[in-house]
Design a protein around this motif. Structure first.
Motif, mmCIF file in Angstrom:
data_model
loop_
_atom_site.group_PDB
_atom_site.id
_atom_site.type_symbol
_atom_site.label_atom_id
_atom_site.label_comp_id
_atom_site.label_asym_id
_atom_site.label_seq_id
_atom_site.Cartn_x
_atom_site.Cartn_y
_atom_site.Cartn_z
ATOM 1 N N ARG A 190 -3.815 -4.560 -3.294
ATOM 2 C CA ARG A 190 -2.819 -4.064 -2.347
ATOM 3 C C ARG A 190 -2.594 -5.022 -1.188
ATOM 4 N NH1 ARG A 190 -4.575 2.330 -1.795
ATOM 5 N NH2 ARG A 190 -4.415 2.807 -4.039
ATOM 6 N N THR A 191 -1.343 -5.116 -0.800
ATOM 7 C CA THR A 191 -0.986 -5.925 0.371
ATOM 8 C C THR A 191 -0.592 -4.994 1.505
ATOM 9 O OG1 THR A 191 1.290 -6.095 -0.451
ATOM 10 C CG2 THR A 191 -0.219 -7.880 -1.003
ATOM 11 N N PRO A 192 -0.930 -5.333 2.732
ATOM 12 C CA PRO A 192 -0.562 -4.465 3.860
ATOM 13 C C PRO A 192 0.950 -4.450 4.039
ATOM 14 C CG PRO A 192 -1.463 -6.546 4.655
ATOM 15 C CD PRO A 192 -1.667 -6.532 3.165
ATOM 16 N N THR A 198 -0.174 3.219 -9.701
ATOM 17 C CA THR A 198 -1.024 2.983 -8.529
ATOM 18 C C THR A 198 -1.508 1.539 -8.559
ATOM 19 O OG1 THR A 198 -2.989 3.747 -9.735
ATOM 20 C CG2 THR A 198 -1.815 5.371 -8.391
ATOM 21 N N LEU A 210 -7.002 -1.141 -5.250
ATOM 22 C CA LEU A 210 -7.252 -1.452 -3.839
ATOM 23 C C LEU A 210 -7.344 -2.946 -3.575
ATOM 24 C CD1 LEU A 210 -9.840 1.320 -2.849
ATOM 25 C CD2 LEU A 210 -7.541 1.002 -1.913
ATOM 26 N N ALA A 244 0.825 -1.214 0.000
ATOM 27 C CA ALA A 244 0.000 0.000 0.000
ATOM 28 C C ALA A 244 0.859 1.264 0.000
ATOM 29 C CB ALA A 244 -0.931 -0.009 1.205
ATOM 30 N N ASP A 245 1.939 1.270 0.757
ATOM 31 C CA ASP A 245 2.855 2.416 0.784
ATOM 32 C C ASP A 245 3.808 2.257 -0.400
ATOM 33 O OD1 ASP A 245 5.155 4.046 1.214
ATOM 34 O OD2 ASP A 245 4.653 4.194 3.331
ATOM 35 N N ARG A 246 3.714 3.146 -1.400
ATOM 36 C CA ARG A 246 4.481 2.966 -2.623
ATOM 37 C C ARG A 246 5.987 3.076 -2.400
ATOM 38 N NH1 ARG A 246 2.848 -0.255 -4.429
ATOM 39 N NH2 ARG A 246 3.947 0.054 -6.395
ATOM 40 N N HIS A 273 2.877 3.286 7.627
ATOM 41 C CA HIS A 273 2.976 4.316 6.598
ATOM 42 C C HIS A 273 3.368 5.644 7.232
ATOM 43 C CE1 HIS A 273 2.047 6.508 2.904
ATOM 44 N NE2 HIS A 273 1.404 7.379 3.659
#
Length: 508
Positions: free
Chosen positions: A176-178, A170, A173, A122-124, A182
């Protein structure tokens, strides 16, 4: 003396290949004569591979394919085939006289599931940084444990890594993996600027100093190992679907381009400019804007030095307030200009035993008085120093009768120090103009020092044919400026620290 405007044509520069034979097109020369003779040309391609199991399989499949003849694809329906612009691939050893074993010299395996989990974070910033870490750790582990070194590494990346490992990508959703906590850029800046009592916070914040680009970040993070990296997508080696295959270059063209850059990166010399002038050095200035946590510093500077032989070095300069928003231009102060030029002249002397006779600086902007004074102060009196500004010009158009675009090499000399040069246009050898829009010229201006404008334009034409990142006929920009943006991005892809000049092959 030049009076008034006049139109001239600059002949296509010749390239030199094996047996001192010449040709205009790299593929013609390599096909007929092989690479230029050099003690650095390898007899065997010792290539290491960093890849997932699927990536390693695709690499082996591609190596097997380039050992043999690859035909060009048939023309599209209702289109006539242009044989002058299509090139079969005769096989790697037939072109370069070197074997490329199917089994890698070394193999570093990447866990595909873990790589996918990381790149989809999730945090790029965390996602790209941690994905690069898998490849970096695998390479460093090999270097610690093994003495034998390949001459080149293929970092084969899955398509998802390429897709989501870019600045503006991007992740949906649902995919996305946790990830870890962040921070966000604002919090990271605060920690990096003011410090923290907790080491884990400093470590988490450091991730935000790296560019959101898998390719550039990987190159920057392993630069200190001295290992040359070729990043390639799995789909380039083996397209997964017919649709993907249709969207890419044909297999023969991919074989030409990827084989040429690999041969160059491994130490080979594919070709050189045939009509070399002894003692001439070309330097392209590199600037990249950076977003610093605090202070006035807003750009990193560097330079690329090239010779007609194709040899190139990249120099990293200092970070400073080099960018002016008012003028939308980059300029060094006198001190940093002198330091950058000192490195360039020293490197040239180390390789040739003496300073260059002529040194041409290519830049996209003009040279300020103090900046030029710095450059000039670091050059011996025996060296003729000339500053050339080269810009794309979309305001000037030239048309010719008939269906073809203006011929490449057309030039309009407007004064003793300036003119327009069409490095893009109709190419007789190809019997076509390899472009879609009306070709624009380059504006070429001698801003500092003295030189013959026609000689300068001939040099620019020659430098459009030194792109070893492929085997195309030419580029629209000279190699001094062609890769300036890419080199700048890699120079600033992570924390900016000084390092010795490195060959150009580390950056492309």
């Amino acid at each position: 003396m030049t009076t008034g405007w006049r139109a001239i044509h600059i002949d296509e520069p010749r390239l030199s290949f094996g047996h001192d034979q010449c040709a205009e097109h790299p593929k013609d020369g390599l096909f007929l004569f092989g690479p230029v003779a050099s003690g650095q040309n390898p007899a065997r391609m010792d290539v290491g591979v960093i890849a997932t199991p699927a990536g390693l399989e695709k690499y082996s499949k591609w190596i097997a394919s380039i050992e043999k003849f690859i035909d060009v694809p048939p023309p599209a329906p209702n289109r006539k085939r242009n044989d002058a612009n299509t090139f079969v691939w005769p096989g790697f050893e037939a072109v370069y006289g070197a074997a490329w074993p199917g089994k890698p010299f070394a193999t570093c395996m990447i866990d595909a599931a873990e790589l996918s989990r990381r790149i989809l974070g999730a945090d790029r910033h965390q996602a790209v940084y941690s994905a690069v870490a898998l490849y970096e750790a695998a390479l460093r582990k090999y270097l610690r444990e093994e003495d034998a070194r390949p001459q080149l590494w293929f970092a084969v990346v899955p398509d998802d890594v390429y897709k989501y490992g870019r600045p503006k990508s991007t992740v949906p959703l649902k995919l996305r993996t946790p990830g870890t906590r962040h921070l966000g850029m604002k919090a990271a800046r605060a920690i990096l600027t003011g410090g923290s009592m907790f080491p884990e916070e400093m470590e988490a914040a450091a991730v935000y100093e790296y560019e959101l680009n898998f390719h550039n970040q990987l190159k920057a993070r392993v630069m200190d190992t001295g290992q040359v990296i070729q990043v390639v997508k799995e789909a380039t080696l083996d397209p997964p679907t017919e649709k993907a295959k249709a969207q890419m270059q044909d297999p023969a063209t991919i074989a030409w381009n990827l084989s040429t850059t690999s041969f160059y990166k491994i130490g080979g010399r594919p070709w050189r400019i045939a009509d070399l002038r002894d003692g001439v050095c070309y330097v392209g200035l590199v600037f990249k804007r950076i977003d610093r946590p605090s202070g006035r510093d807003n750009a990193c500077c560097g330079a690329q030095m090239f010779l007609g032989s194709g040899d190139g070095l990249v120099f990293r300069g200092a970070v400073g307030p080099w960018y002016s928003e008012t003028n939308d231009a980059f300029h060094l102060d006198q001190d940093q200009a002198a330091k950058l030029m000192e490195m360039i002249v020293r490197a040239y002397k180390d390789n040739h035993g003496e300073a260059p006779k002529e040194l041409f600086i290519h830049g996209k902007t003009n040279f300020e008085a103090k900046e030029w004074a710095g450059f000039a102060s670091a050059v011996p009196q025996s060296t003729k120093l000339v500053g050339i500004q080269i810009r794309d010009n979309a305001d000037i158009k030239v048309f010719r009768y008939g269906a073809n675009a203006v011929m490449r090499g057309t030039a309009v000399v407007t004064s003793e120090t300036s003119g327009y040069l069409w490095t893009r246009g109709y190419i007789p050898r190809l019997r076509t103009y390899p472009g879609r829009e009306v070709p624009n010229p380059l504006t070429v201006e001698i801003r500092r020092g003295t030189a013959d404008i026609e000689r300068v334009m001939r040099d620019v034409m020659s430098l459009t044919k030194l792109n070893f990142n492929g085997a195309e006929f030419c580029d629209g920009l000279p190699v001094t400026l062609r890769f300036a943006d890419l080199v700048g991005e890699i120079l600033t892809a992570g924390p900016i620290t000084p390092h010795a000049p490195l060959p150009f092959k580390f950056y492309i």
